[in-house]
Motif scaffolding. Sequence first.
Motif, PDB file in Angstrom:
ATOM      1  N   SER A  16     -25.173 -36.666  -3.425  1.00 42.09           N
ATOM      2  CA  SER A  16     -25.681 -35.415  -2.848  1.00 42.09           C
ATOM      3  C   SER A  16     -26.401 -34.585  -3.909  1.00 42.09           C
ATOM      4  N   ALA A  17     -27.351 -33.828  -3.456  1.00 43.75           N
ATOM      5  CA  ALA A  17     -28.062 -32.885  -4.325  1.00 43.75           C
ATOM      6  C   ALA A  17     -28.157 -31.561  -3.586  1.00 43.75           C
ATOM      7  N   GLU A  18     -28.671 -30.558  -4.258  1.00 36.96           N
ATOM      8  CA  GLU A  18     -28.802 -29.248  -3.628  1.00 36.96           C
ATOM      9  C   GLU A  18     -29.717 -29.345  -2.412  1.00 36.96           C
ATOM     10  N   GLY A  19     -29.231 -28.868  -1.281  1.00 31.88           N
ATOM     11  CA  GLY A  19     -30.042 -28.871  -0.071  1.00 31.88           C
ATOM     12  C   GLY A  19     -29.853 -30.088   0.810  1.00 31.88           C
ATOM     13  N   THR A  20     -29.115 -31.108   0.352  1.00 32.39           N
ATOM     14  CA  THR A  20     -28.892 -32.273   1.210  1.00 32.39           C
ATOM     15  C   THR A  20     -27.886 -31.919   2.294  1.00 32.39           C
TER      16      THR A  20
END
Length: 310
Positions: A16-20
Amino acid sequence: MTGSTMGSTYSIKWVSAEGTPATETLHEEIETLLSNFDSEVSTWREDSDLAQFNAMPADSCREMPASVLELVGLGHILAEESSGDFDLTLGPLLQLWGFHGGDGGQVVPDAEELQAVLLTVGQQNLRVEGKQLCKSANVQVDVSAIAAGYMVDKVVDHLLARGINSYMVEITGELKAAGMKPGQTHWKIAIEEPRDDERMAHLIVKLDGQAVSTSGDYRNYFEYEGKRYSHTFDPRSGRPVMHELAAVTVLHNSAAKADGLSTVLLVKGPEKGWEFALEHDVAALFVLRDGTQFVSRPTPSFTALTQSEE
């Protein structure tokens, strides 16, 4: 994320990353993708688009979803490239030999039965006209040879669109991975040794943007009078391929193309398949039976890819 699809299973891992999106949201989206695809291409349910096309007589056309048209288009490319060693209309042959439903028995058919069924096989009888799929003979389309790879690519596209760049997507054994896991480690994939008795890693490769597909004679087969009959067929003879090539693994940027090419190379066999792989610069690992042992033969492209991952 795991689940069931195409009569088997799927497994998806991602970083996961920011905004996922949240896991639950992503799971629901992917389940919808897979469910819609099943309703379009399944040959096991009578209400699918492909099943309804197959029920139509010769000289018929039907508007079909993009997935079917794209799969048939790829099938035509593979058939042309392989000089006919790939065919999407082999369903009746699989049934005749007992691999795909049929009457429940796995038997060697007699010559007359085989010739009669061969009259209903031939991908050259399919054509795409705009949004329609047409057939000039009474053929049945079965896209299972490339369907799982195709959906791996579609799921990957969906993940990328949702901002996920590091992932491992596996559907019914077809797989693609890219990016790095937490800790900056590679996705490592074990290629099985083609054994009937146990599951054993033959080779471990690191993937970053490649799909991997293996075709072999060691999972779905039957034996009769001391001979092994696999579920991979020569479209011309209508018989299972019988040679010392036990398995072929292909690495490719497209999971659908890897899926199809591994089948092509297995059909062609150890000599013609090797020549084809070299001519078309296919990254492939050939595993041949030598008595009770296995001998590996990687193409230069396969060696270059796997060595670069060390």
